[in-house]
Design a protein around this motif. Structure first.
Motif, short mmCIF file in Angstrom:
data_model
loop_
_atom_site.label_atom_id
_atom_site.label_comp_id
_atom_site.label_asym_id
_atom_site.label_seq_id
_atom_site.Cartn_x
_atom_site.Cartn_y
_atom_site.Cartn_z
N GLU A 193 1.53 -0.17 -4.41
CA GLU A 193 2.44 0.06 -5.61
C GLU A 193 2.26 -0.99 -6.62
O GLU A 193 1.13 -1.39 -7.30
CB GLU A 193 3.32 0.81 -5.80
CG GLU A 193 3.38 2.17 -5.10
CD GLU A 193 2.94 3.40 -5.79
OE1 GLU A 193 2.01 2.93 -7.01
OE2 GLU A 193 2.68 4.20 -6.08
N LEU B 24 4.32 0.67 1.11
CA LEU B 24 4.56 1.31 -0.34
C LEU B 24 4.58 0.94 -1.29
O LEU B 24 3.75 0.70 -2.91
CB LEU B 24 5.30 2.79 0.03
CG LEU B 24 5.48 3.63 -1.52
CD1 LEU B 24 3.96 4.10 -1.93
CD2 LEU B 24 6.75 4.96 -1.63
N MET B 25 5.76 0.50 -0.94
CA MET B 25 6.16 -1.01 -2.49
C MET B 25 4.88 -1.52 -2.86
O MET B 25 4.05 -2.06 -3.64
CB MET B 25 6.88 -1.50 -2.03
CG MET B 25 8.74 -0.57 -1.99
SD MET B 25 9.73 -1.24 -1.55
CE MET B 25 10.38 -2.59 -3.54
N SER B 26 4.09 -2.55 -2.15
CA SER B 26 3.39 -3.48 -1.76
C SER B 26 2.28 -2.72 -2.50
O SER B 26 1.16 -3.22 -3.13
CB SER B 26 2.37 -3.69 0.09
OG SER B 26 1.64 -4.85 -0.14
N THR C 114 -3.34 6.98 -0.03
CA THR C 114 -3.25 6.48 -1.62
C THR C 114 -3.25 5.65 -2.05
O THR C 114 -3.93 5.11 -3.73
CB THR C 114 -1.10 6.34 -1.57
OG1 THR C 114 -1.36 7.96 -0.86
CG2 THR C 114 -0.57 6.41 -3.41
N GLU D 87 7.87 -1.64 7.37
CA GLU D 87 8.29 0.17 7.73
C GLU D 87 7.30 0.59 6.15
O GLU D 87 6.41 -0.13 5.18
CB GLU D 87 9.28 -0.01 7.47
CG GLU D 87 10.80 -0.88 8.12
CD GLU D 87 11.81 -0.91 7.59
OE1 GLU D 87 12.25 -0.31 6.51
OE2 GLU D 87 12.33 -1.18 8.95
N HIS D 88 7.04 1.60 6.30
CA HIS D 88 6.66 3.09 5.66
C HIS D 88 7.22 2.24 4.15
O HIS D 88 6.16 1.80 3.06
CB HIS D 88 6.72 4.50 5.59
CG HIS D 88 5.82 5.26 5.20
ND1 HIS D 88 6.26 5.59 3.13
CD2 HIS D 88 4.88 5.62 5.15
CE1 HIS D 88 5.53 6.78 3.56
NE2 HIS D 88 3.97 6.60 4.20
N ARG D 89 8.01 2.68 3.94
CA ARG D 89 8.46 1.93 2.68
C ARG D 89 8.06 0.65 2.03
O ARG D 89 7.76 0.31 0.25
CB ARG D 89 10.01 2.09 2.56
CG ARG D 89 10.84 1.24 1.10
CD ARG D 89 12.43 1.57 0.99
NE ARG D 89 12.79 1.14 -0.01
CZ ARG D 89 12.96 1.65 -1.25
NH1 ARG D 89 12.21 2.74 -1.54
NH2 ARG D 89 13.62 1.10 -2.04
N ARG D 90 8.04 -0.11 2.54
CA ARG D 90 8.09 -1.47 2.08
C ARG D 90 6.05 -1.91 1.83
O ARG D 90 6.21 -1.86 1.07
CB ARG D 90 7.59 -2.35 3.60
CG ARG D 90 7.38 -4.17 3.20
CD ARG D 90 8.16 -4.85 2.53
NE ARG D 90 7.60 -5.92 2.21
CZ ARG D 90 6.35 -6.33 1.56
NH1 ARG D 90 5.55 -4.90 1.31
NH2 ARG D 90 5.49 -7.76 1.37
N LEU E 195 -0.77 6.05 2.95
CA LEU E 195 -0.42 4.79 2.17
C LEU E 195 -1.92 4.53 1.92
O LEU E 195 -2.81 4.28 0.80
CB LEU E 195 0.13 4.03 2.70
CG LEU E 195 1.61 4.33 2.54
CD1 LEU E 195 2.40 3.66 3.37
CD2 LEU E 195 2.38 5.08 1.75
N THR F 150 -0.15 -7.41 2.35
CA THR F 150 0.57 -6.29 3.20
C THR F 150 1.07 -6.91 4.62
O THR F 150 0.09 -6.55 5.23
CB THR F 150 0.50 -5.12 3.35
OG1 THR F 150 0.63 -4.37 2.14
CG2 THR F 150 2.18 -4.28 3.63
#
Length: 380
Positions: free
Chosen positions: A166, A162-164, A201, A157-160, A198, A152
Protein backbone atom coordinates in the motif's frame (compact mmCIF):
# COMPACT_ATOMS: atom_id res chain seq x y z
CA UNK A 1 9.69 8.54 -30.49
CA UNK A 2 6.24 9.46 -29.23
CA UNK A 3 7.34 9.10 -25.59
CA UNK A 4 10.53 8.61 -23.60
CA UNK A 5 10.85 5.06 -24.93
CA UNK A 6 9.24 2.88 -27.56
CA UNK A 7 8.69 -0.84 -27.09
CA UNK A 8 7.53 -3.38 -29.63
CA UNK A 9 7.18 -7.15 -29.44
CA UNK A 10 8.85 -8.69 -32.48
CA UNK A 11 8.20 -12.41 -31.87
CA UNK A 12 6.33 -14.71 -29.48
CA UNK A 13 7.34 -18.29 -28.75
CA UNK A 14 4.98 -21.08 -29.78
CA UNK A 15 5.29 -23.15 -26.61
CA UNK A 16 5.56 -20.52 -23.87
CA UNK A 17 4.93 -16.87 -23.06
CA UNK A 18 8.48 -15.95 -24.05
CA UNK A 19 8.74 -12.96 -26.34
CA UNK A 20 11.45 -10.97 -28.04
CA UNK A 21 11.24 -7.26 -28.61
CA UNK A 22 12.90 -3.95 -29.29
CA UNK A 23 13.16 -1.24 -26.67
CA UNK A 24 14.17 2.13 -28.11
CA UNK A 25 15.68 4.65 -25.68
CA UNK A 26 17.31 8.08 -26.13
CA UNK A 27 20.67 6.26 -26.02
CA UNK A 28 19.85 3.61 -28.58
CA UNK A 29 17.90 0.41 -29.03
CA UNK A 30 17.97 -2.62 -26.74
CA UNK A 31 17.05 -6.07 -28.06
CA UNK A 32 14.98 -8.04 -25.54
CA UNK A 33 15.04 -10.24 -23.58
CA UNK A 34 18.00 -8.36 -22.16
CA UNK A 35 20.21 -8.77 -19.12
CA UNK A 36 21.64 -5.60 -17.56
CA UNK A 37 25.01 -5.86 -15.79
CA UNK A 38 24.91 -4.17 -12.39
CA UNK A 39 27.01 -1.02 -12.16
CA UNK A 40 25.79 0.21 -8.78
CA UNK A 41 28.25 3.11 -8.52
CA UNK A 42 28.39 3.82 -12.26
CA UNK A 43 30.88 1.01 -12.79
CA UNK A 44 30.41 -2.70 -13.44
CA UNK A 45 33.08 -4.19 -11.21
CA UNK A 46 36.23 -5.30 -13.09
CA UNK A 47 34.87 -4.27 -16.49
CA UNK A 48 35.42 -1.17 -18.63
CA UNK A 49 32.35 0.32 -20.35
CA UNK A 50 33.74 -0.33 -23.83
CA UNK A 51 34.29 -3.98 -22.91
CA UNK A 52 30.65 -4.30 -21.94
CA UNK A 53 29.61 -2.67 -25.20
CA UNK A 54 31.81 -5.01 -27.25
CA UNK A 55 30.13 -8.00 -25.58
CA UNK A 56 26.78 -6.72 -26.82
CA UNK A 57 25.42 -4.99 -23.72
CA UNK A 58 23.44 -1.93 -24.73
CA UNK A 59 21.98 -1.12 -21.29
CA UNK A 60 23.41 -1.29 -17.78
CA UNK A 61 21.99 -0.63 -14.31
CA UNK A 62 23.17 1.92 -11.75
CA UNK A 63 21.83 2.89 -8.33
CA UNK A 64 20.43 6.32 -7.51
CA UNK A 65 20.99 6.03 -3.74
CA UNK A 66 24.67 5.23 -4.00
CA UNK A 67 25.32 7.86 -6.65
CA UNK A 68 23.44 10.49 -4.64
CA UNK A 69 25.80 9.75 -1.75
CA UNK A 70 28.91 9.88 -3.93
CA UNK A 71 29.75 11.72 -6.11
CA UNK A 72 26.32 13.42 -6.10
CA UNK A 73 23.57 13.47 -8.71
CA UNK A 74 24.02 17.17 -9.49
CA UNK A 75 27.70 16.67 -10.29
CA UNK A 76 26.90 13.80 -12.67
CA UNK A 77 24.24 15.95 -14.29
CA UNK A 78 26.71 18.79 -14.77
CA UNK A 79 29.07 16.37 -16.50
CA UNK A 80 26.48 15.35 -19.06
CA UNK A 81 24.57 12.57 -17.35
CA UNK A 82 25.42 9.11 -16.20
CA UNK A 83 26.05 7.50 -19.59
CA UNK A 84 28.58 10.18 -20.53
CA UNK A 85 30.03 10.15 -17.00
CA UNK A 86 30.67 6.40 -17.33
CA UNK A 87 31.80 6.59 -20.92
CA UNK A 88 29.13 4.04 -21.84
CA UNK A 89 27.57 4.55 -25.30
CA UNK A 90 24.31 2.79 -24.46
CA UNK A 91 21.34 3.23 -22.15
CA UNK A 92 21.25 3.26 -18.36
CA UNK A 93 18.47 2.20 -15.98
CA UNK A 94 18.68 3.50 -12.42
CA UNK A 95 17.15 1.82 -9.40
CA UNK A 96 15.51 4.31 -7.06
CA UNK A 97 17.01 3.22 -3.75
CA UNK A 98 14.05 1.21 -2.51
CA UNK A 99 16.16 -1.94 -2.31
CA UNK A 100 18.55 -0.14 0.04
CA UNK A 101 15.67 0.38 2.47
CA UNK A 102 15.88 -3.38 3.00
CA UNK A 103 19.57 -4.14 2.43
CA UNK A 104 20.67 -1.21 4.62
CA UNK A 105 17.88 -1.58 7.17
CA UNK A 106 20.22 -0.93 10.10
CA UNK A 107 20.90 2.63 8.95
CA UNK A 108 17.44 3.73 7.82
CA UNK A 109 13.87 4.25 8.94
CA UNK A 110 10.72 4.32 6.81
CA UNK A 111 7.57 6.41 7.16
CA UNK A 112 4.91 7.82 4.87
CA UNK A 113 7.19 10.60 3.69
CA UNK A 114 10.02 8.36 2.58
CA UNK A 115 13.20 6.62 3.71
CA UNK A 116 15.58 8.29 6.13
CA UNK A 117 19.13 7.03 5.74
CA UNK A 118 22.36 7.57 7.54
CA UNK A 119 25.04 7.51 4.86
CA UNK A 120 26.93 4.24 4.86
CA UNK A 121 30.05 6.33 4.18
CA UNK A 122 30.05 9.01 6.89
CA UNK A 123 26.72 8.83 8.71
CA UNK A 124 25.37 12.02 7.12
CA UNK A 125 21.55 12.11 6.99
CA UNK A 126 19.76 11.58 3.68
CA UNK A 127 16.00 11.46 3.22
CA UNK A 128 14.85 9.72 0.07
CA UNK A 129 11.25 10.54 -0.84
CA UNK A 130 9.36 9.59 -3.99
CA UNK A 131 9.89 13.14 -5.19
CA UNK A 132 13.61 13.35 -4.37
CA UNK A 133 14.24 9.88 -5.84
CA UNK A 134 12.81 11.10 -9.16
CA UNK A 135 14.72 14.38 -8.94
CA UNK A 136 17.97 12.47 -8.37
CA UNK A 137 17.33 10.15 -11.30
CA UNK A 138 16.42 13.06 -13.55
CA UNK A 139 19.70 14.73 -12.63
CA UNK A 140 21.53 11.49 -13.35
CA UNK A 141 20.00 11.46 -16.83
CA UNK A 142 18.88 7.83 -16.70
CA UNK A 143 17.02 6.53 -19.73
CA UNK A 144 14.76 4.49 -17.45
CA UNK A 145 13.97 5.56 -13.88
CA UNK A 146 12.32 3.47 -11.19
CA UNK A 147 9.58 4.69 -8.86
CA UNK A 148 10.52 4.61 -5.19
CA UNK A 149 9.13 1.48 -3.54
CA UNK A 150 9.49 -0.35 -0.28
CA UNK A 151 11.16 -3.66 -1.09
CA UNK A 152 9.26 -5.98 1.23
CA UNK A 153 11.70 -8.10 3.25
CA UNK A 154 11.40 -11.86 3.60
CA UNK A 155 9.95 -13.30 5.70
CA UNK A 156 7.08 -10.87 6.19
CA UNK A 157 3.68 -11.52 7.72
CA UNK A 158 0.64 -10.93 5.52
CA UNK A 159 -0.28 -7.73 7.35
CA UNK A 160 3.27 -6.38 7.03
CA UNK A 161 3.39 -7.18 3.31
CA UNK A 162 0.00 -5.50 2.81
CA UNK A 163 1.17 -2.32 4.49
CA UNK A 164 4.31 -2.39 2.35
CA UNK A 165 2.50 -2.70 -0.97
CA UNK A 166 0.00 0.00 0.00
CA UNK A 167 2.87 2.35 0.79
CA UNK A 168 4.52 1.40 -2.51
CA UNK A 169 1.31 2.26 -4.36
CA UNK A 170 1.07 5.68 -2.71
CA UNK A 171 4.72 6.33 -3.44
CA UNK A 172 4.17 5.24 -7.06
CA UNK A 173 1.53 7.94 -7.54
CA UNK A 174 3.83 10.54 -6.02
CA UNK A 175 6.77 9.38 -8.14
CA UNK A 176 4.82 9.78 -11.36
CA UNK A 177 3.50 13.18 -10.31
CA UNK A 178 7.07 14.32 -9.57
CA UNK A 179 8.44 13.48 -13.01
CA UNK A 180 9.17 16.55 -15.12
CA UNK A 181 11.40 15.09 -17.83
CA UNK A 182 9.77 14.08 -21.09
CA UNK A 183 12.80 12.12 -22.28
CA UNK A 184 13.20 9.73 -19.34
CA UNK A 185 10.95 6.70 -18.88
CA UNK A 186 9.54 5.73 -15.48
CA UNK A 187 8.66 2.21 -14.38
CA UNK A 188 6.39 1.20 -11.49
CA UNK A 189 7.17 -1.74 -9.20
CA UNK A 190 4.84 -4.52 -8.05
CA UNK A 191 5.31 -5.85 -4.52
CA UNK A 192 3.30 -8.30 -2.38
CA UNK A 193 5.94 -10.70 -1.04
CA UNK A 194 4.97 -14.36 -1.63
CA UNK A 195 1.24 -13.89 -1.03
CA UNK A 196 -0.83 -14.48 -4.17
CA UNK A 197 -3.67 -12.19 -3.14
CA UNK A 198 -1.25 -9.36 -2.32
CA UNK A 199 0.67 -9.78 -5.58
CA UNK A 200 -2.64 -9.49 -7.44
CA UNK A 201 -3.62 -6.44 -5.42
CA UNK A 202 -0.28 -4.72 -6.01
CA UNK A 203 -0.25 -5.57 -9.72
CA UNK A 204 -3.74 -4.13 -10.09
CA UNK A 205 -2.74 -0.96 -8.26
CA UNK A 206 0.54 -0.34 -10.06
CA UNK A 207 -0.62 -1.23 -13.58
CA UNK A 208 -3.57 1.15 -13.22
CA UNK A 209 -1.02 3.97 -13.08
CA UNK A 210 0.29 5.16 -16.44
CA UNK A 211 3.91 4.08 -16.22
CA UNK A 212 6.15 3.45 -19.25
CA UNK A 213 6.91 -0.06 -18.04
CA UNK A 214 6.40 -2.34 -15.06
CA UNK A 215 8.65 -4.33 -12.77
CA UNK A 216 8.23 -7.19 -10.33
CA UNK A 217 10.17 -6.42 -7.15
CA UNK A 218 10.64 -8.01 -3.75
CA UNK A 219 11.72 -11.38 -5.15
CA UNK A 220 14.98 -13.30 -4.72
CA UNK A 221 15.28 -11.79 -1.25
CA UNK A 222 15.51 -15.10 0.60
CA UNK A 223 12.21 -16.80 -0.22
CA UNK A 224 12.11 -20.43 -1.49
CA UNK A 225 12.90 -20.78 -5.19
CA UNK A 226 9.47 -22.28 -5.95
CA UNK A 227 7.73 -19.30 -4.34
CA UNK A 228 9.92 -16.85 -6.26
CA UNK A 229 9.07 -18.47 -9.57
CA UNK A 230 5.36 -18.67 -8.75
CA UNK A 231 5.12 -15.01 -7.76
CA UNK A 232 7.22 -13.90 -10.73
CA UNK A 233 4.92 -15.77 -13.12
CA UNK A 234 1.84 -14.28 -11.47
CA UNK A 235 3.31 -10.78 -11.69
CA UNK A 236 4.18 -11.20 -15.37
CA UNK A 237 0.68 -12.43 -16.19
CA UNK A 238 -0.80 -9.22 -14.79
CA UNK A 239 1.50 -6.78 -16.59
CA UNK A 240 0.33 -5.08 -19.81
CA UNK A 241 1.54 -6.89 -22.90
CA UNK A 242 2.43 -3.73 -24.77
CA UNK A 243 4.96 -2.41 -22.25
CA UNK A 244 8.32 -3.70 -21.02
CA UNK A 245 8.26 -6.20 -18.15
CA UNK A 246 11.23 -6.13 -15.78
CA UNK A 247 12.06 -8.81 -13.20
CA UNK A 248 14.35 -7.17 -10.65
CA UNK A 249 17.34 -8.93 -9.10
CA UNK A 250 17.06 -12.29 -10.88
CA UNK A 251 19.20 -14.30 -11.36
CA UNK A 252 21.04 -17.44 -12.35
CA UNK A 253 21.01 -18.66 -15.97
CA UNK A 254 18.32 -21.19 -15.02
CA UNK A 255 16.25 -18.44 -13.36
CA UNK A 256 16.53 -16.30 -16.48
CA UNK A 257 15.29 -19.08 -18.77
CA UNK A 258 12.32 -19.65 -16.47
CA UNK A 259 11.52 -15.93 -16.31
CA UNK A 260 11.85 -15.43 -20.06
CA UNK A 261 9.33 -18.24 -20.54
CA UNK A 262 6.95 -16.21 -18.32
CA UNK A 263 7.17 -13.22 -20.67
CA UNK A 264 9.66 -10.96 -18.89
CA UNK A 265 11.86 -8.70 -21.03
CA UNK A 266 14.48 -7.15 -18.72
CA UNK A 267 16.68 -8.53 -15.95
CA UNK A 268 19.52 -7.51 -13.67
CA UNK A 269 21.49 -9.36 -11.01
CA UNK A 270 24.88 -9.26 -9.29
CA UNK A 271 25.32 -13.02 -9.62
CA UNK A 272 27.59 -13.15 -12.71
CA UNK A 273 29.94 -10.45 -11.42
CA UNK A 274 29.91 -11.29 -7.71
CA UNK A 275 30.31 -15.01 -8.33
CA UNK A 276 33.22 -14.32 -10.66
CA UNK A 277 35.10 -12.47 -7.91
CA UNK A 278 34.49 -15.48 -5.68
CA UNK A 279 36.07 -17.82 -8.22
CA UNK A 280 32.84 -19.17 -9.72
CA UNK A 281 32.22 -19.32 -13.47
CA UNK A 282 29.11 -20.22 -15.44
CA UNK A 283 29.81 -22.55 -18.36
CA UNK A 284 27.92 -24.63 -20.88
CA UNK A 285 28.57 -27.65 -18.61
CA UNK A 286 27.45 -25.92 -15.42
CA UNK A 287 29.17 -23.98 -12.68
CA UNK A 288 32.94 -24.25 -12.23
CA UNK A 289 34.73 -23.31 -9.02
CA UNK A 290 38.18 -22.36 -10.26
CA UNK A 291 39.69 -22.59 -6.77
CA UNK A 292 39.31 -26.37 -6.69
CA UNK A 293 42.53 -28.40 -6.71
CA UNK A 294 41.23 -30.44 -9.66
CA UNK A 295 42.08 -27.50 -11.93
CA UNK A 296 45.70 -27.11 -10.79
CA UNK A 297 47.13 -28.91 -13.84
CA UNK A 298 44.20 -28.48 -16.21
CA UNK A 299 45.38 -27.00 -19.49
CA UNK A 300 41.89 -26.79 -20.99
CA UNK A 301 39.89 -23.56 -21.24
CA UNK A 302 37.27 -22.63 -18.68
CA UNK A 303 34.56 -23.51 -21.21
CA UNK A 304 35.52 -25.24 -24.48
CA UNK A 305 32.25 -24.04 -26.03
CA UNK A 306 32.96 -20.36 -25.23
CA UNK A 307 34.75 -17.90 -27.50
CA UNK A 308 35.33 -15.14 -24.94
CA UNK A 309 38.84 -13.73 -24.58
CA UNK A 310 39.71 -15.56 -21.33
CA UNK A 311 38.57 -18.89 -22.76
CA UNK A 312 40.62 -18.29 -25.91
CA UNK A 313 43.77 -17.35 -24.03
CA UNK A 314 43.82 -18.80 -20.49
CA UNK A 315 43.81 -22.32 -19.10
CA UNK A 316 41.93 -23.37 -15.99
CA UNK A 317 45.29 -23.94 -14.33
CA UNK A 318 46.34 -20.36 -15.00
CA UNK A 319 43.02 -18.91 -13.85
CA UNK A 320 43.28 -20.93 -10.64
CA UNK A 321 46.81 -19.65 -10.10
CA UNK A 322 45.64 -16.05 -10.61
CA UNK A 323 42.74 -16.50 -8.18
CA UNK A 324 44.80 -18.13 -5.44
CA UNK A 325 47.49 -15.47 -5.87
CA UNK A 326 44.97 -12.68 -5.39
CA UNK A 327 45.74 -11.21 -8.80
CA UNK A 328 43.31 -8.61 -10.12
CA UNK A 329 43.40 -10.36 -13.47
CA UNK A 330 41.50 -13.29 -11.96
CA UNK A 331 38.50 -11.09 -11.17
CA UNK A 332 38.70 -9.44 -14.58
CA UNK A 333 38.98 -12.69 -16.52
CA UNK A 334 36.22 -14.53 -14.67
CA UNK A 335 33.91 -11.50 -14.78
CA UNK A 336 34.49 -11.09 -18.49
CA UNK A 337 33.71 -14.75 -19.05
CA UNK A 338 30.53 -14.73 -16.96
CA UNK A 339 29.18 -11.58 -18.60
CA UNK A 340 30.05 -12.99 -22.02
CA UNK A 341 28.14 -16.14 -21.05
CA UNK A 342 25.07 -14.10 -20.04
CA UNK A 343 25.20 -11.94 -23.18
CA UNK A 344 25.45 -15.04 -25.37
CA UNK A 345 22.56 -16.62 -23.46
CA UNK A 346 20.35 -13.60 -24.19
CA UNK A 347 21.23 -13.65 -27.89
CA UNK A 348 20.48 -17.37 -28.08
CA UNK A 349 17.16 -16.81 -26.32
CA UNK A 350 16.21 -14.07 -28.77
CA UNK A 351 17.01 -16.34 -31.70
CA UNK A 352 15.10 -19.26 -30.20
CA UNK A 353 12.02 -17.09 -29.61
CA UNK A 354 12.20 -15.75 -33.16
CA UNK A 355 12.17 -19.32 -34.47
CA UNK A 356 9.36 -20.32 -32.10
CA UNK A 357 11.51 -22.97 -30.41
CA UNK A 358 12.36 -21.33 -27.09
CA UNK A 359 10.87 -24.06 -24.92
CA UNK A 360 12.99 -26.74 -26.59
CA UNK A 361 16.07 -24.53 -26.55
CA UNK A 362 15.69 -23.81 -22.82
CA UNK A 363 15.35 -27.50 -22.03
CA UNK A 364 18.46 -28.40 -24.02
CA UNK A 365 20.55 -25.49 -22.74
CA UNK A 366 19.85 -26.14 -19.09
CA UNK A 367 20.23 -29.91 -19.27
CA UNK A 368 23.86 -29.88 -18.18
CA UNK A 369 23.99 -26.77 -16.02
CA UNK A 370 22.93 -28.09 -12.64
CA UNK A 371 22.53 -24.47 -11.49
CA UNK A 372 20.01 -23.83 -8.74
CA UNK A 373 21.47 -21.12 -6.52
CA UNK A 374 19.13 -18.27 -5.76
CA UNK A 375 20.02 -14.61 -6.03
CA UNK A 376 20.71 -13.19 -2.60
CA UNK A 377 20.06 -9.55 -1.60
CA UNK A 378 23.73 -8.63 -1.71
CA UNK A 379 24.91 -5.48 -3.40
CA UNK A 380 27.86 -4.94 -5.69
Amino acid sequence: MNGPIEFSVTAVDRGSDARSGRLVTPHGAVATPAFMPVGTRAAVKAMAPDELWSMGYTMVLANAYHLAIRPGAALIGELGGIARFMGFPGAVLTDSGGFQAMSLAKINSINEEGIRFRSHLDGAPLTLTPESAIEIQQQLGADIMMALDECTPYPAEHRRALMSLELTARWAERSLAARISTTQALFGIIQGSIFEDLRRTSASQITSIGFDGYAAGGLSVGEPKAAMLEMAALSASMMPGGKPRYLMGVGTPADLLAAIAMGFDLFDCVIPTRNARNGCAFTSQGRVSIKQAAHARDSTPLDPACDCRPCRTHSRAYLRHLYLSGEILAARALTEHNLHFYASLMRDCQAAIASGNFKAYAKDASAGWGIDNAAEPVEE
